[in-house]
Design a protein around this motif. Structure first.
Motif, short mmCIF file in Angstrom:
data_model
loop_
_atom_site.label_atom_id
_atom_site.label_comp_id
_atom_site.label_asym_id
_atom_site.label_seq_id
_atom_site.Cartn_x
_atom_site.Cartn_y
_atom_site.Cartn_z
N UNK A 323 0.85 -1.20 0.00
CA UNK A 323 0.00 0.00 0.00
C UNK A 323 0.89 1.25 0.00
N UNK A 324 0.59 2.25 -0.84
CA UNK A 324 1.39 3.49 -0.84
C UNK A 324 1.33 4.23 0.49
N UNK A 325 0.21 4.14 1.19
CA UNK A 325 0.04 4.78 2.49
C UNK A 325 -0.93 4.00 3.33
N UNK A 326 -1.06 4.36 4.61
CA UNK A 326 -1.92 3.61 5.52
C UNK A 326 -3.35 3.50 5.02
N UNK A 327 -3.84 4.58 4.43
CA UNK A 327 -5.22 4.58 3.94
C UNK A 327 -5.30 4.81 2.44
N UNK A 328 -4.16 4.80 1.77
CA UNK A 328 -4.13 5.00 0.32
C UNK A 328 -3.96 3.65 -0.38
N UNK A 329 -4.97 3.20 -1.11
CA UNK A 329 -4.88 1.87 -1.72
C UNK A 329 -3.98 1.85 -2.94
N UNK A 330 -3.51 0.67 -3.33
CA UNK A 330 -2.74 0.54 -4.56
C UNK A 330 -3.62 0.79 -5.79
N UNK A 331 -2.98 0.96 -6.91
CA UNK A 331 -3.67 1.02 -8.19
C UNK A 331 -3.94 -0.41 -8.63
N UNK A 332 -5.21 -0.80 -8.62
CA UNK A 332 -5.56 -2.18 -8.94
C UNK A 332 -5.77 -2.41 -10.43
N UNK A 333 -5.57 -1.37 -11.24
CA UNK A 333 -5.85 -1.48 -12.68
C UNK A 333 -5.11 -2.64 -13.34
N UNK A 334 -3.80 -2.82 -13.10
CA UNK A 334 -3.12 -3.95 -13.74
C UNK A 334 -3.70 -5.30 -13.35
N UNK A 335 -4.14 -5.42 -12.12
CA UNK A 335 -4.72 -6.69 -11.69
C UNK A 335 -6.06 -6.92 -12.38
N UNK A 336 -6.88 -5.88 -12.44
CA UNK A 336 -8.18 -6.02 -13.10
C UNK A 336 -8.04 -6.23 -14.61
N UNK A 337 -6.91 -5.80 -15.16
CA UNK A 337 -6.67 -6.01 -16.59
C UNK A 337 -6.40 -7.48 -16.90
N UNK A 338 -6.07 -8.25 -15.88
CA UNK A 338 -5.87 -9.69 -16.03
C UNK A 338 -7.23 -10.36 -15.86
N UNK A 339 -7.77 -10.87 -16.93
CA UNK A 339 -9.14 -11.39 -16.90
C UNK A 339 -9.28 -12.69 -16.12
N UNK A 340 -8.17 -13.30 -15.74
CA UNK A 340 -8.22 -14.53 -14.95
C UNK A 340 -7.63 -14.34 -13.56
N UNK A 374 1.22 -13.75 -11.39
CA UNK A 374 1.17 -13.34 -9.98
C UNK A 374 2.44 -12.60 -9.58
N UNK A 375 3.58 -13.10 -10.02
CA UNK A 375 4.85 -12.45 -9.71
C UNK A 375 4.93 -11.07 -10.32
N UNK A 376 4.40 -10.91 -11.52
CA UNK A 376 4.42 -9.61 -12.19
C UNK A 376 3.61 -8.58 -11.40
N UNK A 377 2.43 -8.96 -10.95
CA UNK A 377 1.60 -8.06 -10.14
C UNK A 377 2.26 -7.77 -8.80
N UNK A 378 2.83 -8.77 -8.19
CA UNK A 378 3.51 -8.58 -6.90
C UNK A 378 4.66 -7.56 -7.05
N UNK A 379 5.46 -7.71 -8.08
CA UNK A 379 6.57 -6.79 -8.30
C UNK A 379 6.09 -5.36 -8.47
N UNK A 380 5.02 -5.18 -9.24
CA UNK A 380 4.47 -3.84 -9.46
C UNK A 380 3.93 -3.24 -8.17
#
Length: 385
Positions: A323-340, A374-380
């Motif tokens: 998480x970028x900050x305590x209450x600031x969520x990550x950008x989930x766009x790359x994860x949602x771009x993965x249809x599976x 999964x590793x690609x998303x984790x790294x990002x």
């Protein structure tokens, strides 16, 4: 075989001791199946209350909370093991509680857990129980080093553990460890960790999931790869041992059994979890029946569901350092771009350090392909966390 208890039908209230993310996911599956839920938080932060029908926000030693809980719930279960045994027994004296207080008490305490495994001939690492510096010195002589000193109770995710390499002063170690009782275990240079989820019903029948191959980061589960990359014979043996554990505990409910897989092909039981387990989260998207639906089914006296794996899958834990900050969520766009890929967030208010904030399941044509994604998303996520 035991006679099955009466079925608790949809529409009934299911009580959950604990209100963390496991309780949250249990409540969501129970609601889908037509049940109502009552969460007793124990006075702890409880993301489950957002999805529960009712909640009791009071400590586990509250007589008023106990009375409300057992009056409203038709049956109860636990979502974490560190619940006072007195509370478990008080609940079980009034309503059905699955798993039993005895099963939970064994799993919540390393000394009792190791003694149980040894008494039932279930393979585990060599160990010795210690309660003083003198006993620690004797245990080091008996077990040898390297070894791992663990608190007897209330340890998880690497907490309450100290690796001894040899040459340490037992008196200094014992003083700094600051506990009344501990377990010294031989350090096991394992090839990988495996875990098996097993559900045992009131009649003794069992439903067992495929073993997961687990990787850790900072002593916390990082990735689970399913099916685990071991031979069919090793996978079958892990399932058999997990069933032996559940049978010996006279267990009812869902439980996780963690194994060390050694280079010689043998398996040692490391720990048991009397509840759904982090390494079983892949079942929400990749199995015919999730571990949480299975928990509902078994405690309510319903037939167990199919454990069939629908797709190879990798589960990625999402920790607070993503998480970028305590209450600031990550950008989930790359994860949602993965249809599976499937995102599961736990609704916790603040991201801190390595706190478990959620998980993502990556389904794939094979485990290598799912692992790469999964590793690609984790790294990002770690790059921007």
């Amino acid at each position: 075989m035991k006679n099955a208890s009466p079925v608790i039908p949809p529409g009934s209230v299911l009580g959950i001791l604990g209100g963390g993310q496991l309780g949250r996911m249990f409540c969501m599956e129970a609601r889908r199946m037509g049940y109502r839920t009552l969460v007793w938080t124990g006075g702890l932060e409880a993301p489950a209350i957002v999805v529960a029908d009712e909640s009791i926000d009071a400590p586990f030693d509250s007589p008023e909370a106990l009375e409300t809980f057992v009056t409203k719930a038709a049956v109860a279960t636990v979502e974490f093991e560190n619940i006072p045994r007195e509370t478990l027994e008080a609940v079980a004296a009034r309503i059905q509680l699955h798993p039993s207080p005895n099963a939970v008490a064994i799993c919540q305490h390393r000394e009792r857990e190791k003694a149980f495994l040894k008494a039932n001939g279930i393979p585990c690492a060599p160990f010795a129980v210690v309660a003083s510096a003198e006993e620690l010195a004797a245990a080091i002589q008996q077990i040898g080093t390297p070894a791992v000193l663990k608190t007897a109770a209330f340890g998880y995710d690497g907490k309450g553990q100290l690796k001894l390499e040899g040459g340490e002063d037992p008196a200094e170690v014992w003083t700094s460890f600051a506990t009344e009782r501990a377990v010294l275990e031989a350090f096991i240079p394992f090839e990988m960790e495996l875990s098996v989820m097993v559900a045992r019903s009131a009649d003794g029948s069992m439903a067992v999931y495929d073993p997961a191959e687990n990787r850790h980061r900072h002593h916390i589960l990082d990735l689970s790869i399913v099916p685990g990359r071991v031979s069919p014979a090793v996978a079958a043996e892990a399932k058999v041992i997990a069933c032996e554990v559940a049978e010996a505990l006279d267990y009812r409910g869902i439980m996780g059994v963690e194994f060390f897989y050694l280079s010689n092909g043998s398996l040692l039981v490391n720990e048991m979890a009397p509840r759904p387990h982090n390494s079983g989260h892949h079942t929400l998207d990749a199995c015919a029946t999730s571990q949480f639906e299975q928990q509902v089914r078994v405690i309510c006296g319903l037939p167990a569901g199919s454990t069939r794996l629908l797709s190879p899958v990798v589960m990625l834990n999402l920790l607070g350092d993503m998480w970028p900050g305590e209450t600031e969520p990550p950008d989930w766009t790359p994860l949602f771009a993965d249809s599976s890929a499937f995102l599961h967030l736990y609704g916790k208010r603040r991201a801190m350090g390595r706190r478990k904030m959620g998980h993502a399941n990556f389904l794939g044509s094979d485990t290598d392909e799912a692992l790469r994604r999964a590793q690609s998303i984790k790294t990002a996520l770690l790059r921007h966390g």
